[in-house]
Design a protein around this motif. Structure first.
Motif, PDB file in Angstrom:
ATOM      1  N   ARG A  14       0.828  -1.205   0.000  1.00 58.98           N
ATOM      2  CA  ARG A  14       0.000   0.000   0.000  1.00 58.98           C
ATOM      3  C   ARG A  14       0.864   1.257   0.000  1.00 58.98           C
ATOM      4  O   ARG A  14       0.673   2.158   0.806  1.00 58.98           O
ATOM      5  CB  ARG A  14      -0.948  -0.015   1.212  1.00 58.98           C
ATOM      6  CG  ARG A  14      -2.023  -1.102   1.138  1.00 58.98           C
ATOM      7  CD  ARG A  14      -2.989  -0.846  -0.007  1.00 58.98           C
ATOM      8  NE  ARG A  14      -4.052  -1.861  -0.092  1.00 58.98           N
ATOM      9  CZ  ARG A  14      -4.002  -2.915  -0.873  1.00 58.98           C
ATOM     10  NH1 ARG A  14      -2.937  -3.112  -1.648  1.00 58.98           N
ATOM     11  NH2 ARG A  14      -4.988  -3.775  -0.914  1.00 58.98           N
ATOM     12  N   CYS A  15       1.810   1.319  -0.924  1.00 56.34           N
ATOM     13  CA  CYS A  15       2.659   2.500  -1.038  1.00 56.34           C
ATOM     14  C   CYS A  15       1.769   3.721  -1.301  1.00 56.34           C
ATOM     15  O   CYS A  15       0.844   3.656  -2.118  1.00 56.34           O
ATOM     16  CB  CYS A  15       3.669   2.332  -2.164  1.00 56.34           C
ATOM     17  SG  CYS A  15       4.674   0.835  -2.012  1.00 56.34           S
ATOM     18  N   THR A  16       2.053   4.818  -0.631  1.00 60.98           N
ATOM     19  CA  THR A  16       1.138   5.951  -0.659  1.00 60.98           C
ATOM     20  C   THR A  16       1.174   6.740  -1.955  1.00 60.98           C
ATOM     21  O   THR A  16       0.353   7.635  -2.154  1.00 60.98           O
ATOM     22  CB  THR A  16       1.442   6.906   0.512  1.00 60.98           C
ATOM     23  OG1 THR A  16       2.814   7.330   0.436  1.00 60.98           O
ATOM     24  CG2 THR A  16       1.192   6.229   1.849  1.00 60.98           C
ATOM     25  N   PHE A  17       2.102   6.401  -2.857  1.00 57.43           N
ATOM     26  CA  PHE A  17       2.193   7.117  -4.128  1.00 57.43           C
ATOM     27  C   PHE A  17       1.652   6.305  -5.305  1.00 57.43           C
ATOM     28  O   PHE A  17       1.663   6.774  -6.442  1.00 57.43           O
ATOM     29  CB  PHE A  17       3.659   7.483  -4.428  1.00 57.43           C
ATOM     30  CG  PHE A  17       4.597   6.315  -4.343  1.00 57.43           C
ATOM     31  CD1 PHE A  17       4.719   5.408  -5.385  1.00 57.43           C
ATOM     32  CD2 PHE A  17       5.351   6.099  -3.200  1.00 57.43           C
ATOM     33  CE1 PHE A  17       5.565   4.314  -5.296  1.00 57.43           C
ATOM     34  CE2 PHE A  17       6.204   5.014  -3.094  1.00 57.43           C
ATOM     35  CZ  PHE A  17       6.313   4.127  -4.155  1.00 57.43           C
ATOM     36  N   CYS A  18       1.175   5.087  -5.060  1.00 54.36           N
ATOM     37  CA  CYS A  18       0.936   4.128  -6.146  1.00 54.36           C
ATOM     38  C   CYS A  18      -0.539   3.774  -6.291  1.00 54.36           C
ATOM     39  O   CYS A  18      -1.252   3.582  -5.300  1.00 54.36           O
ATOM     40  CB  CYS A  18       1.749   2.859  -5.880  1.00 54.36           C
ATOM     41  SG  CYS A  18       1.663   1.655  -7.214  1.00 54.36           S
ATOM     42  N   THR A  19      -0.982   3.647  -7.558  1.00 53.78           N
ATOM     43  CA  THR A  19      -2.373   3.288  -7.844  1.00 53.78           C
ATOM     44  C   THR A  19      -2.550   1.820  -8.239  1.00 53.78           C
ATOM     45  O   THR A  19      -3.666   1.381  -8.476  1.00 53.78           O
ATOM     46  CB  THR A  19      -2.917   4.154  -9.005  1.00 53.78           C
ATOM     47  OG1 THR A  19      -2.135   3.914 -10.184  1.00 53.78           O
ATOM     48  CG2 THR A  19      -2.878   5.631  -8.647  1.00 53.78           C
ATOM     49  N   SER A  22      -5.181  -0.458  -6.493  1.00 54.02           N
ATOM     50  CA  SER A  22      -6.568  -0.072  -6.741  1.00 54.02           C
ATOM     51  C   SER A  22      -7.022  -0.414  -8.160  1.00 54.02           C
ATOM     52  O   SER A  22      -8.201  -0.661  -8.397  1.00 54.02           O
ATOM     53  CB  SER A  22      -6.758   1.424  -6.482  1.00 54.02           C
ATOM     54  OG  SER A  22      -5.952   2.194  -7.353  1.00 54.02           O
ATOM     55  N   GLU A 193      -0.632  11.628  -7.970  1.00 57.81           N
ATOM     56  CA  GLU A 193      -1.576  10.738  -8.639  1.00 57.81           C
ATOM     57  C   GLU A 193      -2.913  10.805  -7.907  1.00 57.81           C
ATOM     58  O   GLU A 193      -3.003  10.444  -6.731  1.00 57.81           O
ATOM     59  CB  GLU A 193      -1.063   9.293  -8.629  1.00 57.81           C
ATOM     60  CG  GLU A 193       0.141   9.048  -9.517  1.00 57.81           C
ATOM     61  CD  GLU A 193      -0.225   9.026 -10.992  1.00 57.81           C
ATOM     62  OE1 GLU A 193      -1.420   8.824 -11.312  1.00 57.81           O
ATOM     63  OE2 GLU A 193       0.677   9.220 -11.819  1.00 57.81           O
ATOM     64  N   THR A 196      -4.422   8.616  -4.640  1.00 55.86           N
ATOM     65  CA  THR A 196      -3.389   8.074  -3.755  1.00 55.86           C
ATOM     66  C   THR A 196      -3.296   8.922  -2.498  1.00 55.86           C
ATOM     67  O   THR A 196      -3.555  10.135  -2.523  1.00 55.86           O
ATOM     68  CB  THR A 196      -2.017   8.048  -4.447  1.00 55.86           C
ATOM     69  OG1 THR A 196      -1.631   9.396  -4.770  1.00 55.86           O
ATOM     70  CG2 THR A 196      -2.067   7.217  -5.720  1.00 55.86           C
ATOM     71  N   SER A 198      -0.769  10.130  -1.019  1.00 55.56           N
ATOM     72  CA  SER A 198       0.217  11.207  -1.082  1.00 55.56           C
ATOM     73  C   SER A 198      -0.286  12.424  -1.853  1.00 55.56           C
ATOM     74  O   SER A 198       0.310  13.500  -1.767  1.00 55.56           O
ATOM     75  CB  SER A 198       1.519  10.708  -1.715  1.00 55.56           C
ATOM     76  OG  SER A 198       1.299  10.285  -3.054  1.00 55.56           O
TER      77      SER A 198
END
Length: 291
Positions: A14-19, A22, A193, A196, A198
């Motif tokens: 669940r990296c906060t910059f990545c979609t 989802s 993004e 996300t 971030s």
């Protein structure tokens, strides 16, 4: 000559910059039997190099077998006649375990190449990213890799200008890069993004600052990459020939993943798809030349 084999789709991180989680869903592994069938078919068609790809190939098999199955898969692939190189893309930092390292070192066809997207090195930035560990632990892991595989090529990518990144945190990243002495480094300027965590974080870094940090990082790594390449001058590398140009045969060594890393240029014309030993004469920042 080469093929990409997707062994897993989706991602549980669940990296906060990545979609990716989802849009692609949770981690789903391809059964080991199907991977092996694909490998045998590719070998029968003349494929020399298999690139195993996944968002986190080190998690391979856990959803199916309730254990991390990459070592078992590598050992089975190592026995496939016709396949010469097995390359792994991509490692997740805290899953590059002793067992994975030992398996890579013991399987002759598994190339000593680690592509491990770290994204940053400062512990506070990594915590905001929801990424594991920190620079000190990464350095310790790289030492284990190099102890087991002294010539191992290590590649990573970083994000510069992540929300809240301070001058001190960025300097920590630069110091880490100097200490790690990695063969290849790519970098991205942080881009927001939608959807996300971030995206709405406080401390968004101005684009001008992000760009300056990117340029500084890449300039630093360019010198390191040149030094790493120059260390191969006078040595021999096995090169997979993939192209011809102006009297040169062009290919890749174990250090070069398809389409993202450098090339090796060999004087003369050699058959496409063959592995040839090339003695390196000169080195540039990204490419090597030899005979």
């Amino acid at each position: 000559v080469r093929a990409f084999v997707e062994v897993q789709n989706g991602c549980d991180h669940r990296c906060t910059f990545c979609t990716i989680p989802s849009c692609r869903g949770a981690h789903q592994s391809k059964p080991i039997e199907r991977v092996m069938e694909e490998a045998h078919f590719l070998a029968s068609q003349g494929t020399k190099e298999i690139n195993l790809i996944a968002q986190d190939v080190t998690q391979y098999g856990y959803d199916l077998y309730k254990e991390f199955t990459l070592p078992k898969l590598l050992k089975q692939l190592n026995e496939v006649d016709g396949i010469e190189w097995i390359r792994i893309l991509y490692f997740y930092p805290n899953r590059l375990t002793d067992e994975v390292i030992e398996t890579m070192a013991s399987c002759a066809k598994v190339v000593p190449y680690i592509d491990i997207p770290l994204q940053h090195a400062h512990p506070d930035v990594l915590r905001r990213m929801k990424r594991p560990w920190d620079g000190e632990r990464y350095l310790a892991r790289f030492q284990k890799v190099r102890d087991a595989m002294p010539d191992c090529a290590i590649r990573t990518t970083f994000i510069v200008g992540f929300p809240g990144e301070t001058d001190a945190e960025f300097q920590y990243l630069l110091d880490f890069i100097k200490a790690a002495q990695m063969d290849r480094v790519g970098a991205f300027v942080y881009s927001r993004e939608p959807g996300t965590p971030s995206f709405d974080m406080e401390g968004q870094v101005p684009f001008r600052t992000k760009r300056m940090r990117y340029d500084q990082l890449m300039k630093l790594q360019q010198g390191i990459s040149l030094t790493k390449n120059q260390a191969w001058v006078g040595r021999e590398l096995s090169v997979l020939i993939e192209d011809h140009r102006d009297g040169w045969s062009i290919g890749r060594s174990f250090r070069d993943a398809p389409e993202i890393d450098g090339l090796v240029f060999a004087e003369g014309s050699f058959p496409l798809g063959e592995l040839r030993s090339v003695r390196i004469k000169t080195a540039e920042h990204y490419d090597l030349m030899g005979v």
